[in-house]
Design a protein around this motif. Structure first.
Motif: not given
Lengths: 316, 221
Positions: A62-63, A66-70, A72-73, A76, A97, A100, A125, A233, A283
Motif C-alpha cells: 500500500w502506497i 504505487n510508483v507508476g512508470n517511474d 528508478a522507483l 527500488q 485499489m 500501479s 475490490w 498497518r 520502499s
C-alpha cells in the motif's frame, strides 16, 4: 497506562503464557528462502486450514509500491523484493485499489526470475460481483503469476457476491486460500459474523501496539475457527515509527533481540499466537531487512508486552 | 461506502509525496522547452485581458481551453492516472472545462469590456499567485526547481490563472469557474494530506474565487 486487554479472554494469564510459550516453540518454525524449514530462516507459523508454514513477516505494498512508470522507483521496489526474498520472506500482499502496485510487483518478480518462495496474496475490490472474475484476471496478469495463493475480499466490498466466486475458484484448484479484509477497526461486527459463518482460510485486519481492539474478539475467534490472520498497518502507516524515532530505544529491547523501534512494534504483534503474519510496507531495502530480522530470535513474553505498551503509549 | 465517517483524507492518498513530485519532475523533463512557451503565452493572455484588447475574451478563452485540454491528456490521463485511478475522472473534468472555455471563446462568453476595480485587482492577485507565488512557494517548501509547476502545463497554476482571468473579465458565466474551484479544493486537500506546506495556496485561491463569484451573483452582475 491503559490496562493491557487479555490476549486470551477466556483463559487465565498463566494458561495464556503457557499457550504462548507452546506456540512459540512448536508453531514458529524457521524457514529457508524457498519455503522449506531450516534452522536459520525466519520464524514461520502454519496456516491453520492446511498446515503450510508461512514466515511471520510479509510485505505490504500500500502506497510504497504505487510508483507508476517511474523507472528508478520501480528498480527500488524490485530491490526491496529481492532483499525480502533473500531474508526468507514469502507473502506479498496487494490490491487492485493500490494504483500501479500490482504492475510494479509483476515487473519486479519477472526481474527476479519469479522466486519460487512467493506466496501471492491479492484482493478483489469492485462493487459488482459479476465484475469480480474479470478484475481478478486483470490482477493476475499484472502480477504475471499463473495463479494467486490467496485472494481476499477487500474491505468487505460486495463480499456476499465475491465470496462464492472465490470459494468456487478454490474448489476448482485455481486458488489455494480465501479470505476477507478490513482495516482500522471498521465493520468488526460484520467481519466477525462472516468469520463465524463461512469457511475462511485467512482474515486480514489492523492490529498494533496502540490499536488493540482485535484482541478482544477477532484474534480469539480466528484461533477458535482456525483461520490464519494477516495483520495490516503494524506501524499505523509509519506514524508510530516516526513518532518513536525521536526517542532512544530502551535497553530492554535487546532482551527480545530488537535493535530498532520497528522491530519492537513488530514483535509485539507477532507475539500474539493467533497472528500468522504481519505485512509492513516499505520502499527501503534497509527497512525490509530490519522487518524480516524481527521474524528471528525471541518473542516478548507477557511482562515484556505490557512494558512495550506502556512505553509506546507514553512516547507516541 | 459504509462507516464513511471513519475515513480521513489520508485514507484516500494512494501514493507517497516523493512519488508524486518525481512524477511532476519527469513530466517537466519530458515537456521541456514547452514551459517557456506556456509561460510566455500565459503572460500574453494576461496582457490582452488587462488591456481589454480587441477579441481578448475569445483569445483568452481559447488559449485557456488549449491549456486545459493539454493537461487533461498529457498530465492526468497519461501520467497522474498511473498512480491515482481517480485521475481518469480528473482528466474528464479538465476536458469538460476545456470544452466550456472553447464554447465561451466561440460564442464570446468572456468579455473584458471593463470590470469593477475591486474585481480586477482580485483577479490580478490570483494571476500573480499562479505565475509567481506557486513556483516560489514550492522552492520555499524545499522542492527543487525541476519539480516546479508552470501555468499552462500543470493543473494547479493553470486553475488559479483561469480563476484570475475569469475575475478580471466584466462578464464570465459562473459555470466556467466551477471546475477550477473544485480542482483547487481537491488539489489543496491532496497537498495537505501530503503535508505540503504550500497546500493552502490552491485552497485559498478557490475560496477567493468562489467568494467573488458568489458576491457578484448576489449583486446580480
Amino acid at each position: 497506562m491503559t490496562p493491557l486487554p487479555p490476549r486470551f479472554p477466556h483463559t487465565s494469564r498463566r494458561q495464556a503464557l503457557t499457550a504462548l510459550a507452546a506456540l512459540g516453540a512448536a508453531a514458529s518454525l524457521p524457514l529457508s528462502a524457498n519455503g522449506q524449514a531450516t534452522a536459520d530462516g525466519p520464524l514461520a507459523r502454519p496456516i491453520p486450514s492446511s498446515g503450510e508454514p508461512l514466515p511471520i513477516v510479509g510485505l505490504g505494498t500500500w502506497i510504497t509500491f504505487n510508483v507508476g512508470n517511474d523507472r528508478a522507483l520501480r528498480e527500488q521496489s524490485t530491490a526491496v523484493m529481492r532483499a525480502f526474498f533473500e531474508a526468507g520472506g514469502r507473502l506479498i500482499d496487494s490490491s487492485p485499489m493500490y494504483g500501479s502496485a500490482q504492475d510494479v510487483i509483476g515487473d519486479g518478480l519477472a526481474r527476479l526470475g519469479r522466486p519460487r518462495a512467493l506466496f501471492a496474496a491479492d484482493k478483489v475490490w469492485v462493487g459488482s460481483g459479476a465484475r469480480g472474475p474479470e478484475q481478478i484476471e486483470t490482477s493476475r496478469q499484472r502480477w504475471r503469476v499463473p495463479r494467486f495463493d490467496l485472494l481476499q475480499v477487500h474491505n468487505l466490498l460486495a463480499w456476499q457476491e465475491h465470496l462464492p466466486t472465490l470459494m468456487a475458484m478454490k474448489a476448482e484448484g485455481r486458488l489455494r486460500y480465501v479470505g476477507i479484509t478490513t482495516s482500522e477497526g471498521r465493520r468488526h461486527r460484520e467481519f466477525e459474523q462472516i468469520m463465524r459463518e463461512h469457511p475462511l482460510d485467512f482474515v486480514q485486519f489492523s492490529y498494533n501496539v496502540l490499536d488493540r481492539e482485535a484482541e478482544a474478539r477477532l484474534l480469539p475467534l480466528a484461533r477458535d475457527r482456525r483461520i490464519a490472520v494477516i495483520v495490516n498497518r503494524p506501524f499505523r502507516q509509519g506514524d508510530l515509527t516516526r513518532a518513536l524515532a525521536r526517542h532512544p530505544l530502551p535497553s530492554w529491547a535487546a532482551e527480545i533481540g530488537c535493535s530498532t523501534w520497528a522491530q519492537v512494534l513488530l514483535k509485539f504483534i507477532l507475539a500474539h499466537p493467533a497472528v500468522t503474519c504481519a505485512i509492513p510496507a516499505t520502499s527501503s531495502v534497509d527497512h525490509v531487512r530490519e522487518n524480516l530480522a524481527a521474524a528471528r530470535g525471541p518473542l516478548p513474553d507477557a511482562a515484556m508486552l505490557e512494558r512495550i505498551v506502556a512505553q509506546v503509549e507514553k512516547l507516541a | 461506502m459504509s462507516e464513511w465517517w471513519t475515513y480521513r483524507p489520508s485514507d484516500f492518498l494512494l501514493f507517497a509525496p516523493r512519488t508524486y513530485y518525481r512524477l511532476v519532475e519527469t513530466y517537466n523533463a519530458e515537456s521541456w522547452p514547452w514551459q517557456a512557451v506556456a509561460l510566455a503565452a500565459a503572460l500574453a493572455l494576461v496582457a490582452l485581458a488587462w488591456r481589454r484588447a480587441r477579441h481578448a475574451g475569445r483569445i483568452v478563452a481559447l488559449g485557456l481551453a488549449l491549456a486545459w485540454s493539454v493537461i487533461a491528456w498529457r498530465f492526468h490521463w497519461e501520467r497522474y492516472a498511473t498512480i491515482n485511478w481517480a485521475a481518469t475522472y480528473f482528466a474528464a473534468a479538465f476536458a469538460l472545462q476545456a470544452l466550456l472555455l472553447a464554447w465561451a471563446g466561440v460564442v464570446g462568453g468572456l468579455d473584458y469590456g471593463g470590470a469593477s476595480r475591486r474585481r480586477r485587482y482580485a483577479g490580478l492577485a490570483l494571476i500573480v499567485t499562479a505565475l509567481a507565488v506557486v513556483p516560489f512557494a514550492a522552492l520555499a517548501a524545499g522542492r527543487p526547481w525541476r519539480q516546479l509547476e508552470v501555468a499552462g502545463l500543470s493543473p494547479d497554476p493553470t486553475a488559479i490563472l483561469t480563476l484570475g482571468l475569469l475575475l478580471v473579465a466584466r462578464r464570465a458565466h459562473w459555470t466556467l469557474s466551477a471546475v477550477p474551484v473544485l480542482w483547487c479544493l481537491a488539489s489543496g486537500l491532496t497537498l495537505w494530506t501530503m503535508k505540503a506546506p504550500d497546500a493552502f495556496i490552491p485552497m485559498l485561491a478557490a475560496l477567493v474565487a468562489a467568494a467573488a463569484v458568489a458576491s457578484l451573483r448576489l449583486r446580480g452582475r
